[in-house]
Design a protein around this motif. Structure first.
Motif, PDB file in Angstrom:
ATOM      1  N   LEU A  50       3.399 -22.576  -3.271  1.00 39.14           N
ATOM      2  CA  LEU A  50       3.571 -23.915  -3.847  1.00 39.14           C
ATOM      3  C   LEU A  50       2.188 -23.854  -5.418  1.00 39.14           C
ATOM      4  N   SER A  51       1.016 -23.327  -4.961  1.00 44.94           N
ATOM      5  CA  SER A  51       0.662 -23.695  -6.450  1.00 44.94           C
ATOM      6  C   SER A  51       0.448 -22.297  -6.984  1.00 44.94           C
ATOM      7  N   HIS A  52       0.915 -21.140  -6.005  1.00 45.49           N
ATOM      8  CA  HIS A  52       1.658 -20.034  -7.711  1.00 45.49           C
ATOM      9  C   HIS A  52       2.736 -20.790  -7.879  1.00 45.49           C
ATOM     10  N   ALA A  53       3.659 -20.438  -7.675  1.00 45.18           N
ATOM     11  CA  ALA A  53       5.138 -21.252  -8.413  1.00 45.18           C
ATOM     12  C   ALA A  53       4.476 -22.358  -9.138  1.00 45.18           C
ATOM     13  N   LEU A  54       3.366 -23.485  -9.190  1.00 45.62           N
ATOM     14  CA  LEU A  54       3.024 -24.230 -10.336  1.00 45.62           C
ATOM     15  C   LEU A  54       2.337 -23.457 -11.210  1.00 45.62           C
ATOM     16  N   ARG A  55       1.429 -22.721 -11.002  1.00 48.63           N
ATOM     17  CA  ARG A  55       0.908 -22.349 -12.465  1.00 48.63           C
ATOM     18  C   ARG A  55       2.102 -21.046 -13.071  1.00 48.63           C
ATOM     19  N   THR A  56       2.965 -20.674 -12.608  1.00 47.42           N
ATOM     20  CA  THR A  56       4.594 -19.920 -12.671  1.00 47.42           C
ATOM     21  C   THR A  56       4.601 -20.897 -14.191  1.00 47.42           C
ATOM     22  N   LEU A  57       5.141 -21.679 -13.670  1.00 46.30           N
ATOM     23  CA  LEU A  57       6.135 -22.631 -14.278  1.00 46.30           C
ATOM     24  C   LEU A  57       5.280 -23.562 -15.350  1.00 46.30           C
ATOM     25  N   THR A  58       3.598 -23.749 -15.012  1.00 48.71           N
ATOM     26  CA  THR A  58       2.910 -24.631 -15.991  1.00 48.71           C
ATOM     27  C   THR A  58       2.974 -23.310 -17.670  1.00 48.71           C
ATOM     28  N   HIS A  59       2.751 -22.531 -17.011  1.00 45.15           N
ATOM     29  CA  HIS A  59       2.224 -20.909 -18.037  1.00 45.15           C
ATOM     30  C   HIS A  59       3.410 -20.808 -18.669  1.00 45.15           C
ATOM     31  N   LYS A  60       4.744 -20.961 -18.049  1.00 49.34           N
ATOM     32  CA  LYS A  60       6.242 -21.195 -19.083  1.00 49.34           C
ATOM     33  C   LYS A  60       6.177 -22.227 -19.806  1.00 49.34           C
ATOM     34  N   ARG A  61       5.641 -23.385 -19.870  1.00 51.66           N
ATOM     35  CA  ARG A  61       5.629 -24.130 -20.650  1.00 51.66           C
ATOM     36  C   ARG A  61       7.376 -24.812 -20.313  1.00 51.66           C
ATOM     37  N   LEU A  62       7.192 -24.728 -18.615  1.00 51.38           N
ATOM     38  CA  LEU A  62       8.306 -25.842 -18.536  1.00 51.38           C
ATOM     39  C   LEU A  62       8.437 -26.860 -17.472  1.00 51.38           C
ATOM     40  N   VAL A  63       6.844 -26.670 -16.819  1.00 52.99           N
ATOM     41  CA  VAL A  63       6.143 -28.101 -16.218  1.00 52.99           C
ATOM     42  C   VAL A  63       5.219 -28.619 -16.670  1.00 52.99           C
TER      43      VAL A  63
END
Length: 239
Positions: A50-63
């Motif tokens: 989950l931490s990896h997925a959240l990092r991906t989403l915040t990096h893409k500025r979607l979250v």
């Protein structure tokens, strides 16, 4: 289909991050709640995944990641939300409704939007109000209001819609505020009394902390430190 095409372009192979985004878009905001919804066989999604997925989403500025603003560090009580207002709306209502629309049952999707609109809008407008106040402040009245956020404990009760501070973590709480975004009901005495009571829970606030009201439909109170309506908030983006 705009939302689906946007996400297909962003996540050609990252299925897990895409699933996490859908769960956040459905209304889950805490790490544990997201993990529980994303898991399988009654087991939550592992924290590392989950931490990896959240990092991906915040990096893409979607979250976007929010932390409670007070005199105490709030990193342990992070809340996650879909950053883009259109995508937030699409994930909340339209993603699940595509199959209904394709079967010619778009009226059912419209009815779901009607039922959930007031609740969804009340939550969705909060980050927009904070951004607007972040553009309007600091000013002569509040020269130390450099940070605008909200506050909540781990239990989420009470939640304070608006907190202004000198920095994060704060040395000084400048004001606490409440947002009431109703069609017709103005911000009234009961709303102000609830804010005055709940604001005392904010670390760094006390009985002298100033109170601010934000409303879509006017105000029935006169003893707030300041009030902000829709027009004032929109003016924050004026050239």
């Amino acid at each position: 289909m705009s939302g689906e095409r946007m996400l297909a372009a962003e996540f050609p192979v990252e299925v897990q991050a895409r699933h996490v985004l859908s769960v956040i878009g459905s209304g889950e905001r805490t790490f544990s709640a997201i993990a529980s919804r994303c898991g399988a066989d009654d087991k939550p999604l592992p924290a590392g995944s989950l931490s990896h997925a959240l990092r991906t989403l915040t990096h893409k500025r979607l979250v976007a990641v929010d932390t409670p603003l007070s005199t105490k560090p709030g990193d342990r009580d992070r809340r996650y939300r879909v950053a883009d207002p259109y995508l937030r709306l699409w994930l909340a209502f339209f993603e699940r409704g595509i199959a209904e629309v394709e079967r010619g049952r778009g009226s059912r999707v419209a009815a779901a939007v009607e039922r959930g609109w007031a609740s969804w809008r009340g939550r969705a407008v909060e980050p927009l109000v904070r951004e607007a106040l972040g553009r309007l402040l600091p000013d002569d009245a509040w020269p130390h209001a450099h940070e605008i956020g909200g506050w909540w404990p781990r239990t989420n009760n009470p939640e304070i819609d608006l907190v202004a501070a000198d920095r994060s973590p704060a040395r000084e709480i400048v004001f606490a505020g409440s947002i009431k975004w109703h069609e017709r009901a103005p911000f009234g005495g009961r709303d102000l009394a609830a804010l005055a009571r709940d604001a005392l829970a904010i670390p760094g606030a006390d009985g002298d902390t100033q109170l601010v009201a934000v409303s879509r439909s006017g105000f029935d109170v006169t003893d707030c430190a300041a009030t902000f309506g829709a027009e004032e908030l929109v003016d924050a983006w004026a050239p």
